[in-house]
Design a protein around this motif. Structure first.
Motif, short mmCIF file in Angstrom:
data_model
loop_
_atom_site.label_atom_id
_atom_site.label_comp_id
_atom_site.label_asym_id
_atom_site.label_seq_id
_atom_site.Cartn_x
_atom_site.Cartn_y
_atom_site.Cartn_z
N GLY A 189 41.10 37.66 47.50
CA GLY A 189 41.25 38.95 46.85
C GLY A 189 42.52 39.69 47.26
O GLY A 189 43.23 39.30 48.18
N TYR A 190 42.79 40.76 46.55
CA TYR A 190 43.92 41.63 46.89
C TYR A 190 43.53 42.56 48.03
O TYR A 190 42.35 42.82 48.26
CB TYR A 190 44.36 42.45 45.67
N ARG A 286 41.22 47.01 45.34
CA ARG A 286 41.14 45.55 45.49
C ARG A 286 40.67 44.90 44.20
O ARG A 286 41.16 43.85 43.79
CB ARG A 286 40.21 45.18 46.64
N ASP A 287 39.70 45.54 43.55
CA ASP A 287 39.09 44.95 42.36
C ASP A 287 39.99 44.99 41.13
O ASP A 287 39.66 44.37 40.10
CB ASP A 287 37.76 45.66 42.06
N ASN A 289 42.70 43.52 41.01
CA ASN A 289 43.25 42.16 40.99
C ASN A 289 44.72 42.13 40.56
O ASN A 289 45.15 41.26 39.81
CB ASN A 289 42.42 41.25 40.09
#
Length: 397
Positions: A189-190, A286-287, A289
């Motif tokens: 993930g980021y 984070r989500d 992306n």
């Protein structure tokens, strides 16, 4: 006041080894302070950025570079309502894993460590802060928060896909795999916005100071920069506002404008992206992306022109290439020497060797030792152990 999408100290995922909360410092302040007080951070003052440490007192070292990155990161994070302490901690730690002689030393270690799991300076930074710093009674390493470790591992973006396969290279560096097995950093993930800030602050800092150092070294002149994007207009503006300004002031005035252009561009892009987004937590960042803290497409293209100029005129200048060859030989000589004769390692390192159960284990200990050397320590040890010169051994700290 932190924005909703900033990393909140009271929502940290914690540390691998549980500790009582400080009464006067946030978790990320403690991380920052532990990094600053670490042995690895002190050694950065004698490690190469571009020029070898002894070539001049005015050139950047890994330490001065890290301090400059931290300053930029704090500025960006503060302006964006992010957690400045986390951004600063990641920025200060991002280069801890660099070996002596900069990327030249890393290239040599990558080649030498290829049979033993490879070498990567980001992964080595994690190994340092989770294993090699041994000052605390209750744990090895610095026992940093999950968020700081995540930032060190992924400030340049994800390093693995959802199946855990590396996005670059044949396999993940062993140091990264070991750390991730102990404390899952979600490598696919980021990272947080603060980690992304630390990454772009690194770009801003080295773009700025490599121009400074290249000019000071005489590898190119201000006239060479007049035809480049960003730098040319910056010098032209200074000449218009301050005709006849003395050369050093002219240089500083122009390059601080270059610095300001990069910072303002990042803030504009981030504000444009963050403003309309309905982001309620650091996890929402984070989500997404994607990298949300970045240069605009236009400025990125212009900076690529400058980087290509620096690559040709500075990083591949004959004098720099000649020095690269010399220091590559130093690393290539020291590594097999310690592999074949580990008795030359200091006593505290020999204890680890005695516990090593394979050649790979020995190689990783030797890589830890060699990568931790400063430029001048590596040069001195090479003279003493390889060339047989009568040099009093320096103390490895």
């Amino acid at each position: 006041m932190l924005k909703a999408y900033a990393t909140q100290p009271d929502q940290s995922r914690g540390r691998r080894f549980t500790e009582a909360m400080s009464t006067f410092r946030s978790p990320f302040q403690r991380d920052r302070d532990r990094i600053i007080h670490s042995s690895a951070f002190r050694r950065l003052k004698h490690k190469t950025q571009v020029f070898i440490e002894h070539e001049g007192d005015y050139y950047r070292t890994r330490l001065t570079h890290s301090i400059e990155v931290a300053q930029v990161a704090r500025t960006l994070a503060g302006a964006l309502g992010l957690n400045t302490e986390l951004a600063e901690a990641i920025a200060l730690a991002h280069d801890l894993g660099h070996p002596p002689f900069g990327h030249t030393g890393e290239d040599a270690l990558c080649e030498l460590m290829a049979p033993y799991g490879g070498f990567d300076h980001n992964a080595q930074a994690l190994r340092i802060v989770t294993r090699l710093e041994r000052h605390y009674a209750d744990f090895d390493g610095l026992n940093l928060t999950w968020e700081t470790l995540e930032g060190i591992a992924k400030h340049n973006g994800p390093v693995a896909d959802a199946q855990g396969q590396p996005l670059k290279g044949d396999k993940l560096p062993y140091a990264l795999v070991e750390c991730n097995a102990q404390f899952d950093l979600e490598l696919h993930g980021y990272a947080s916005a603060e980690a992304q800030v630390a990454a772009i602050a690194d770009d801003i800092a080295y773009n700025h100071h490599d121009l400074h150092d290249g000019l000071r070294s005489g590898l190119f002149t201000e006239s060479d920069l007049m035809d480049l994007p960003i730098t040319g207009p910056a010098f032209a503006e200074v000449d218009r506002l301050y005709p006849g300004l003395e050369p050093m002031r002219r240089r500083h005035e122009a390059l601080r404008r270059v610095f300001g252009i990069m910072v303002e561009d990042v803030l504009l892009v981030a504000g444009t992206r963050l403003g309309p987004a309905d982001l309620k937590s650091a996890q929402d960042i984070r989500d997404l992306n994607l990298t949300i803290i970045r240069f605009s497409d236009r400025l990125f293209r212009e900076l690529k022109v400058i980087r290509q100029f620096l690559f040709t005129r500075m990083y591949r200048a004959p004098s720099v290439v000649a020095m690269r060859a010399q220091v590559t030989d130093i690393v290539r000589d020291l590594f097999p020497l310690f592999m074949n004769a580990p008795q030359h390692l200091p006593a505290e390192w020999r204890r680890d060797v005695e516990a090593a159960q394979s050649e790979t284990g020995l190689a990783r200990i030797v890589a830890d030792y060699v990568s931790g050397m400063t430029d001048r320590f590596a040069i001195q040890e090479h003279a003493r152990l390889v060339r047989g010169e009568d040099v009093s051994p320096m103390r490895y700290l």
